[in-house]
Write an enzyme that holds these catalytic residues in place. Structure first.
Site, mmCIF file in Angstrom:
data_model
loop_
_atom_site.group_PDB
_atom_site.id
_atom_site.type_symbol
_atom_site.label_atom_id
_atom_site.label_comp_id
_atom_site.label_asym_id
_atom_site.label_seq_id
_atom_site.Cartn_x
_atom_site.Cartn_y
_atom_site.Cartn_z
ATOM 1 N N ARG A 216 2.188 -1.763 2.375
ATOM 2 C CA ARG A 216 1.697 -2.194 0.576
ATOM 3 C C ARG A 216 3.547 -2.024 -0.401
ATOM 4 O O ARG A 216 3.927 -1.669 0.555
ATOM 5 C CB ARG A 216 0.920 -1.243 0.107
ATOM 6 N N GLU A 218 4.178 -2.160 -2.330
ATOM 7 C CA GLU A 218 3.889 -2.188 -4.188
ATOM 8 C C GLU A 218 4.758 -1.705 -4.710
ATOM 9 O O GLU A 218 6.116 -0.246 -3.808
ATOM 10 C CB GLU A 218 2.843 -0.409 -4.056
ATOM 11 N N ARG A 224 2.089 8.792 -5.379
ATOM 12 C CA ARG A 224 1.333 9.689 -4.644
ATOM 13 C C ARG A 224 0.800 8.199 -3.850
ATOM 14 O O ARG A 224 -0.082 7.597 -3.781
ATOM 15 C CB ARG A 224 -0.313 9.553 -5.009
ATOM 16 N N HIS A 225 2.311 6.970 -3.692
ATOM 17 C CA HIS A 225 2.146 5.978 -3.312
ATOM 18 C C HIS A 225 3.123 5.650 -2.448
ATOM 19 O O HIS A 225 4.423 6.335 -2.706
ATOM 20 C CB HIS A 225 2.327 5.283 -4.126
ATOM 21 N N GLU A 363 -7.324 8.750 -6.270
ATOM 22 C CA GLU A 363 -8.367 8.130 -5.042
ATOM 23 C C GLU A 363 -8.205 8.365 -3.534
ATOM 24 O O GLU A 363 -7.291 8.500 -3.603
ATOM 25 C CB GLU A 363 -8.479 6.324 -5.034
ATOM 26 N N SER A 366 -11.710 3.687 -0.801
ATOM 27 C CA SER A 366 -12.367 2.400 -0.451
ATOM 28 C C SER A 366 -13.206 2.060 0.001
ATOM 29 O O SER A 366 -13.254 1.623 1.676
ATOM 30 C CB SER A 366 -11.769 1.377 -1.382
ATOM 31 N N ARG A 414 -3.078 10.772 1.403
ATOM 32 C CA ARG A 414 -3.395 11.219 0.172
ATOM 33 C C ARG A 414 -4.175 12.434 1.065
ATOM 34 O O ARG A 414 -5.239 13.368 0.116
ATOM 35 C CB ARG A 414 -3.980 9.663 -0.372
HETATM 36 P P1 AMO Z 1 -7.469 0.093 -0.057
HETATM 37 O O1 AMO Z 1 -6.572 -0.823 -0.298
HETATM 38 O O2 AMO Z 1 -8.500 0.878 -1.314
HETATM 39 O O3 AMO Z 1 -8.880 -0.546 0.794
HETATM 40 O O4 AMO Z 1 -6.863 1.780 0.580
HETATM 41 C C1 AMO Z 1 -7.268 2.787 1.117
HETATM 42 C C2 AMO Z 1 -7.371 3.700 1.490
HETATM 43 O O5 AMO Z 1 -5.720 3.578 1.354
HETATM 44 C C3 AMO Z 1 -4.956 4.698 0.955
HETATM 45 N N1 AMO Z 1 -3.360 3.973 0.807
HETATM 46 C C4 AMO Z 1 -3.044 3.904 0.165
HETATM 47 N N2 AMO Z 1 -2.175 5.437 0.247
HETATM 48 C C5 AMO Z 1 -0.992 5.611 -0.285
HETATM 49 N N3 AMO Z 1 0.070 4.582 -0.668
HETATM 50 C C6 AMO Z 1 -0.427 3.851 -0.662
HETATM 51 N N4 AMO Z 1 0.364 2.939 -1.346
HETATM 52 C C7 AMO Z 1 -1.575 3.236 0.062
HETATM 53 N N5 AMO Z 1 -2.335 1.866 -0.345
HETATM 54 C C8 AMO Z 1 -3.688 2.766 -0.326
HETATM 55 C C9 AMO Z 1 -6.104 4.972 0.000
HETATM 56 C C10 AMO Z 1 -7.358 4.085 -0.390
HETATM 57 O O6 AMO Z 1 -8.258 4.430 -1.435
HETATM 58 N N6 AMO Z 1 -9.607 -2.545 3.255
HETATM 59 C C11 AMO Z 1 -10.019 -1.461 2.198
HETATM 60 C C12 AMO Z 1 -10.639 -1.009 2.574
HETATM 61 C C13 AMO Z 1 -12.183 -1.344 3.077
HETATM 62 O O7 AMO Z 1 -12.996 -1.249 2.390
HETATM 63 O O8 AMO Z 1 -12.642 -0.671 4.479
HETATM 64 C C14 AMO Z 1 -8.570 -0.904 1.679
HETATM 65 O O9 AMO Z 1 -8.075 -1.157 2.286
HETATM 66 O O10 AMO Z 1 -6.491 6.429 0.198
#
Ligand code: AMO
Length: 440
Positions: A216, A218, A224-225, A363, A366, A414
């Protein structure tokens, strides 16, 4: 043989008093008291005291021991002497100390726990940081969690899959992509196995899981990212969102159970006491969440807004105060703020069959029932401003017999972070990737 036992394996149940053994590891400390010298040897599982009494042993061995340099690598052969007063209940009386490699000094950071190092210093010298018991404990627990996850999925008839990390399309609208060069074409590092795990449902795999990296781009620098995280992904055919929420909450309870059973020493080192979350988890609807936030916060949340950090904490505290539990679901999110693949309710399409699994503090996961009807999927892709042409390989799988299906993704780091109450997500990854860090 450079090692016959780990330090923690030397117990009266398994080793005889006086038995000859060989330990290998790092020199944690040398305490030279003149007539007696203690060398503390440290390995992955703990520490042991090597005791040298000047009057009783070879002079050369004694002098060599006094001169040992901290964090050098040694292998010590000697006899075990059980002694209640010694750390771990035994001493090793050495016959031979082999120095396998000498450590430089000064060390890039302290390993004794006397000086608290900054996270950045620790990450810069991760190999030394990993020699600290607290750091090792986190990764032993992470390992146990992943073992428990695999055990749970295999028992529940899931097939483990591996999908490509080099891809041509985005899946998670909200977050940015890392572009890469793929021969002469543009490609990206995958944000999620989403499209592939859905295609596998069209392939008749029925129940799949994958544990792998997600990327990602970001820009924010938070606790937490990560820019590279580990995602635990699930997809299940002939299932709706409620079915996969049940799988998720039972998995969470299973991981906690296994970690409590098998990681006693590591939990103790970290001072963490765990309790298995009670299932089923509370389910709040998105509309209920708005009410909770608006009754407790000055800054109001409007329908269609995502839940901000303040909102997450407000609702998390509300759930914790009213139920004593940290985990809960938020269900029935507005269709417009969820990705294109989330299935809208037939009778109220402004709401989707989607959910987030939350911990009190953030979170964790998802998921959703997915759209399995090709026409609807195409129109949802378009209404999110995406070009269906880029999704041809994915849409094709929906035209020749795609079963109804649902799934979720959960961030491994997480999960570990919330389980252990770790301050920073970087503490749960061996070599974290963030905005500033690309090595080690
Ligand atoms: P989503 O984008 O919410 O959903 O990602 C799912 C979970 O992945 C973790 N996560 C991260 N952890 C740390 N750093 C990050 N940058 C980061 N991005 C995401 C989180 C988050 O809740 N395709 C959907 C899932 C699905 O519907 O099956 C998805 O990617 O814990």
């Amino acid at each position: 043989n450079l090692r016959t036992h780990y330090t923690a394996e030397v117990k009266p149940e398994s080793v005889d008093n006086g038995q000859k053994i060989t330990l290998a590891g790092w020199i944690h400390e040398v305490r030279d008291l003149g007539g007696i010298c203690f060398v503390v040897l440290r390995d992955r599982e703990g520490k042991a005291q090597v005791t040298l009494v000047k009057k009783k042993i070879d002079k050369e061995l004694f002098d060599a021991a006094r001169r040992l340099i901290r964090e050098s690598v040694i292998s010590v052969t000697g006899s075990v002497k059980f002694e209640e007063k010694a750390p771990n209940g035994y001493e090793l009386l050495p016959e031979e100390i082999k120095v396998l490699n000498v450590a430089g000094s000064p060390l890039p950071m302290d390993t004794t726990g006397k000086v608290e190092a900054e996270l950045d210093t620790r990450l810069d010298s991760r190999f030394i940081d990993l020699r600290r018991a607290e750091t090792t404990a986190v990764f032993k627990i992470r390992h146990e969690a992943l073992q428990a996850i695999r055990e749970y999925f295999v028992k529940n008839k899931f097939i483990e899959t591996a999908t490509p990390k080099v891809v041509a399309t985005a899946t998670e609208g909200g977050t940015a992509l890392f572009p890469i060069t793929y021969f002469d074409r543009e490609a990206f590092l995958n944000q999620s196995p989403q499209l592939f795990k859905q295609i596998l449902m069209g392939g008749g795999f029925d129940r799949v899981f994958e544990i792998g990296p997600i990327f990602r781009a970001e820009e924010h620098d938070t606790r937490r990212h990560l820019n590279e995280a580990t995602s635990i992904d699930v997809e299940v055919s002939f299932a709706d969102h409620f079915d996969v929420m049940e799988i998720l909450e039972n998995l969470v309870a299973h991981i906690y159970t296994r970690v409590i059973e098998n990681c006693k020493a590591s939990l103790e080192i970290l001072g963490v006491e765990l309790k298995v979350p009670k299932t089923p988890f509370l389910k709040l609807t998105y509309d209920e969440v708005i009410e909770i936030v608006n009754s407790r916060c000055e800054e109001k949340m409007h329908w269609g807004d995502d839940l901000g950090t303040l909102g997450e904490h407000t609702v998390g505290n509300y759930v914790y105060e009213t139920t004593g539990e940290s985990h809960y679901f938020i269900i029935d999110w507005p269709t417009e703020i969820k990705p294109f693949y989330a299935m809208p309710y037939e009778d109220r399409p402004e709401f989707s069959k989607s959910f987030d699994m939350m911990h009190r503090t953030m979170e964790l996961s998802s998921g959703a029932q997915r759209i399995h009807i090709s026409e609807l999927l195409k129109s949802r892709i378009e209404s999110q401003g995406l070009n269906p042409d880029g999704f041809e390989f994915y849409l094709k799988a929906f035209e020749y017999g795609m079963p109804p299906h649902a799934g979720w993704g959960m961030g491994c780091e997480r999960f570990v972070m919330t389980m252990l109450g770790t301050e920073n997500i970087r503490d749960t990854v061996l070599f974290p990737r963030d905005r500033r860090r690309l090595s080690p």
